[in-house]
Design a protein around this motif. Sequence first.
Motif, PDB file in Angstrom:
ATOM      1  N   UNK A  93      -0.974  32.718  38.052  1.00 22.99           N
ATOM      2  CA  UNK A  93       0.793  31.752  38.626  1.00 22.99           C
ATOM      3  C   UNK A  93       2.429  33.182  37.870  1.00 22.99           C
ATOM      4  N   UNK A  94       2.926  31.819  38.011  1.00 20.16           N
ATOM      5  CA  UNK A  94       4.100  32.816  36.810  1.00 20.16           C
ATOM      6  C   UNK A  94       4.648  32.445  35.585  1.00 20.16           C
ATOM      7  N   UNK A  95       4.213  33.110  34.441  1.00 17.08           N
ATOM      8  CA  UNK A  95       4.358  32.525  33.201  1.00 17.08           C
ATOM      9  C   UNK A  95       5.621  32.439  33.089  1.00 17.08           C
ATOM     10  N   UNK A  96       6.556  33.355  33.183  1.00 15.11           N
ATOM     11  CA  UNK A  96       7.891  32.736  32.824  1.00 15.11           C
ATOM     12  C   UNK A  96       8.334  34.065  33.575  1.00 15.11           C
ATOM     13  N   UNK A  97       9.867  33.777  33.355  1.00 19.76           N
ATOM     14  CA  UNK A  97      11.019  34.713  34.295  1.00 19.76           C
ATOM     15  C   UNK A  97      11.949  35.048  33.152  1.00 19.76           C
ATOM     16  N   UNK A  98      12.666  35.763  33.329  1.00 20.60           N
ATOM     17  CA  UNK A  98      13.754  36.942  31.590  1.00 20.60           C
ATOM     18  C   UNK A  98      14.688  36.938  32.812  1.00 20.60           C
ATOM     19  N   UNK A  99      16.244  36.481  32.808  1.00 22.41           N
ATOM     20  CA  UNK A  99      16.842  36.013  33.227  1.00 22.41           C
ATOM     21  C   UNK A  99      17.915  36.887  32.613  1.00 22.41           C
ATOM     22  N   UNK A 100      18.956  38.379  32.900  1.00 22.13           N
ATOM     23  CA  UNK A 100      19.617  38.719  32.465  1.00 22.13           C
ATOM     24  C   UNK A 100      21.050  37.915  32.472  1.00 22.13           C
ATOM     25  N   UNK A 101      21.670  38.208  31.499  1.00 17.86           N
ATOM     26  CA  UNK A 101      23.321  37.011  31.562  1.00 17.86           C
ATOM     27  C   UNK A 101      24.476  37.873  31.598  1.00 17.86           C
ATOM     28  N   UNK A 102      25.606  38.157  31.868  1.00 12.27           N
ATOM     29  CA  UNK A 102      26.704  38.507  31.805  1.00 12.27           C
ATOM     30  C   UNK A 102      26.887  37.980  30.457  1.00 12.27           C
ATOM     31  N   UNK A 103      27.276  38.730  29.766  1.00 14.97           N
ATOM     32  CA  UNK A 103      27.871  38.209  28.291  1.00 14.97           C
ATOM     33  C   UNK A 103      28.373  37.939  27.691  1.00 14.97           C
ATOM     34  N   UNK A 104      29.692  37.170  28.882  1.00 12.71           N
ATOM     35  CA  UNK A 104      30.076  35.937  28.218  1.00 12.71           C
ATOM     36  C   UNK A 104      29.307  34.529  29.298  1.00 12.71           C
ATOM     37  N   UNK A 105      28.375  34.306  29.312  1.00  8.15           N
ATOM     38  CA  UNK A 105      27.990  33.166  30.383  1.00  8.15           C
ATOM     39  C   UNK A 105      26.584  33.191  29.312  1.00  8.15           C
ATOM     40  N   UNK A 106      26.082  33.625  28.211  1.00  8.05           N
ATOM     41  CA  UNK A 106      25.254  33.438  27.960  1.00  8.05           C
ATOM     42  C   UNK A 106      25.195  31.649  27.049  1.00  8.05           C
ATOM     43  N   UNK A 131       6.996  37.851  34.961  1.00  9.01           N
ATOM     44  CA  UNK A 131       6.150  37.326  34.008  1.00  9.01           C
ATOM     45  C   UNK A 131       4.501  36.844  34.568  1.00  9.01           C
ATOM     46  N   UNK A 132       3.811  37.219  34.665  1.00  9.98           N
ATOM     47  CA  UNK A 132       2.797  36.733  35.782  1.00  9.98           C
ATOM     48  C   UNK A 132       1.233  37.051  34.603  1.00  9.98           C
ATOM     49  N   UNK A 133       1.293  35.325  34.828  1.00 13.04           N
ATOM     50  CA  UNK A 133       0.317  34.935  34.052  1.00 13.04           C
ATOM     51  C   UNK A 133      -1.255  35.252  34.557  1.00 13.04           C
ATOM     52  N   UNK A 134      -2.609  36.177  33.515  1.00 16.02           N
ATOM     53  CA  UNK A 134      -3.800  36.365  33.783  1.00 16.02           C
ATOM     54  C   UNK A 134      -4.754  36.096  32.649  1.00 16.02           C
ATOM     55  N   UNK A 135      -5.763  35.742  33.641  1.00 11.77           N
ATOM     56  CA  UNK A 135      -7.068  35.480  32.665  1.00 11.77           C
ATOM     57  C   UNK A 135      -7.779  36.958  31.775  1.00 11.77           C
ATOM     58  N   UNK A 136      -7.613  38.164  32.472  1.00 11.01           N
ATOM     59  CA  UNK A 136      -7.781  39.370  31.597  1.00 11.01           C
ATOM     60  C   UNK A 136      -6.699  40.033  31.177  1.00 11.01           C
TER      61      UNK A 136
END
Length: 600
Positions: free
Chosen positions: A421-434, A495-500
């Motif tokens: 499954x999808x473990x997590x996502x990392x989304x880059x934000x514009x500096x003024x929207x963090x 980020x994709x989850x895996x058992x191994x």
Amino acid sequence: MRTSIATVSLSGSLTEKLTAASRAGFDGVEIFENDLLASPLTPEEIRARCADLGLSIDLYQPMRDIEAVPAGEFARNLRRARHKFELMRRLGTDTVLVCSSVSPAAMDDDALAAAQLSELADLARDFGIRVAYEALAWGRHVNTYEHAWRIVEAAGHPALGTCLDSFHILSRGGDPKGIEDIPGEKIFFLQLADAPRLAMDVLQWSRHYRCFPGQGGFDVAGLLGHVLRTGYDGPLSLEVFNDVFRQAEAGPTAVDAQRSLLLLQEAAGVAEPPAPVVPTGVAFTELLTPDAEPVAAVLGALGFVRTARHRGKPVDLWEQGQARILVNTGAAGRRDGTALAAVGLESPDPAGAARRAEALLAPVLPRRRAPGDAPLEAVAAPDGTELFFCATNRPPLPDWRADFADVPHAPPADGVTRVTRVDHLALTQPWHHFDEAALFHRGVLGLDAQESVDVADPYGLLRSRAVTGADGGVRIALTVGAAPTEDGAHAQHIALATDDVVTAARRFRAAGGRLLPIPANYHDDLAARHEFADGELEAYRDLGILYDRDAGGAFRHCYTATVGRVFFELVQRDPGYRGYGAPNAPVRLAAQHTQRSDRP
């Protein structure tokens, strides 16, 4: 309740600030003196402009260093005040903010302060004006709201009241419960601001790091509850000094500000927007690309299979386990290559999630829907990512996959599911929207926000803050740093989850995939910090696998090379581990910079 915002909280000219406040739905504004002085408009024109925009002028501010001064100085202060009261009559506002004195000439004499403020209030009353006395956290002698109220109470003047400011109260660690001892009619104004908890001079903290309620570490909702229990019925007004807001576009900042007040009122129990509908998982991620071939090569090497094609759009569905990735080639004009454009969020109530998002001012995205298309609702996150509220195989809710037609496909050549499954996502934000992004994902989506962390980057500093569902079904890491670069150092990633992870990485590499090389120095240090089974560290070194551990367990992860602005991460997470491998981020960032510089 009525909402207001100080013009100092927004960037641009006074006209631009007023327009932004009106469009964001504010009822009124505080006119900051410097904004008026720099405006080419006359006070009468400003008054008319506000009226045209549906804005009241709730406060003129500030008047400084008025009270507890020698007689000659006070006479000059009254002369200055008369000019300001004339100006306020032209503006059409009836409340002035008077800050507690920071002047070296000010004396530690409450009786004198009360007498002079009473005389000032006498003059103000002649102009139909009220004086709201505020304790600055760095006031020379008066720096708490309790002290300011004692002076106002001693003066006993009907045109003199107090102004409460959440920053000045909470930054000093004050107990806001005592606010309930102040009669509501003597609280002439309420200013609200949050701030991250920092160990620094309070004046610098105030002038540069304030933020909107819900974006910092203060219990602004608790303070508001105490104020409302006094019977206060004035506006909720934002006064935020922030270097980022001063440089960002006024329109989105004003919307963010209004959203913060809507959420604050919900937290304080005085407003009831539609209830949050917390997403339970990631239904799909969508990559927008002008060239599907490089993306398909990476997905295929990861073990994904192309299973379906959208019935009316150039979009392919790739699947493995519960991970689904859409590849949209309707991006011929893109210059920055592949990008993560949309996320489908599994929602127990997609329609309810959309109603809350709209009520909290999330931009609802128009969607061209052909007959038979699934009725998906989408809103835009602050960084522009499209968020779809949807269901996967959960009758009677419409299934988003109904828009896709199956295509002939075979399982992976090795017959093994490597990604679950999808473990997590990392989304880059514009500096003024963090900060806006953190509040948006917490307030609109109902996710829990973790503490912000700073990560060293070879060319600067990267900030990251994770937002998560209670069960970990949705995890999103919001990051901001230097501008995104071609090597993906600050790109989005999935980020994709895996058992191994070892087996998954080996099969990815054997299928032609390129893993991110990690310096040998990292694994040498790993050997010094942890003990591993025979051959384990050697495998990590060979495959570029990084390792972290906390009280809940271990985290093993590695990265693919970047395609456009996107790369993938393979993650093996022990059930109790709650982090994202943040201690390894500087190594990953440096390795990505090195990989870019080594290319011909």
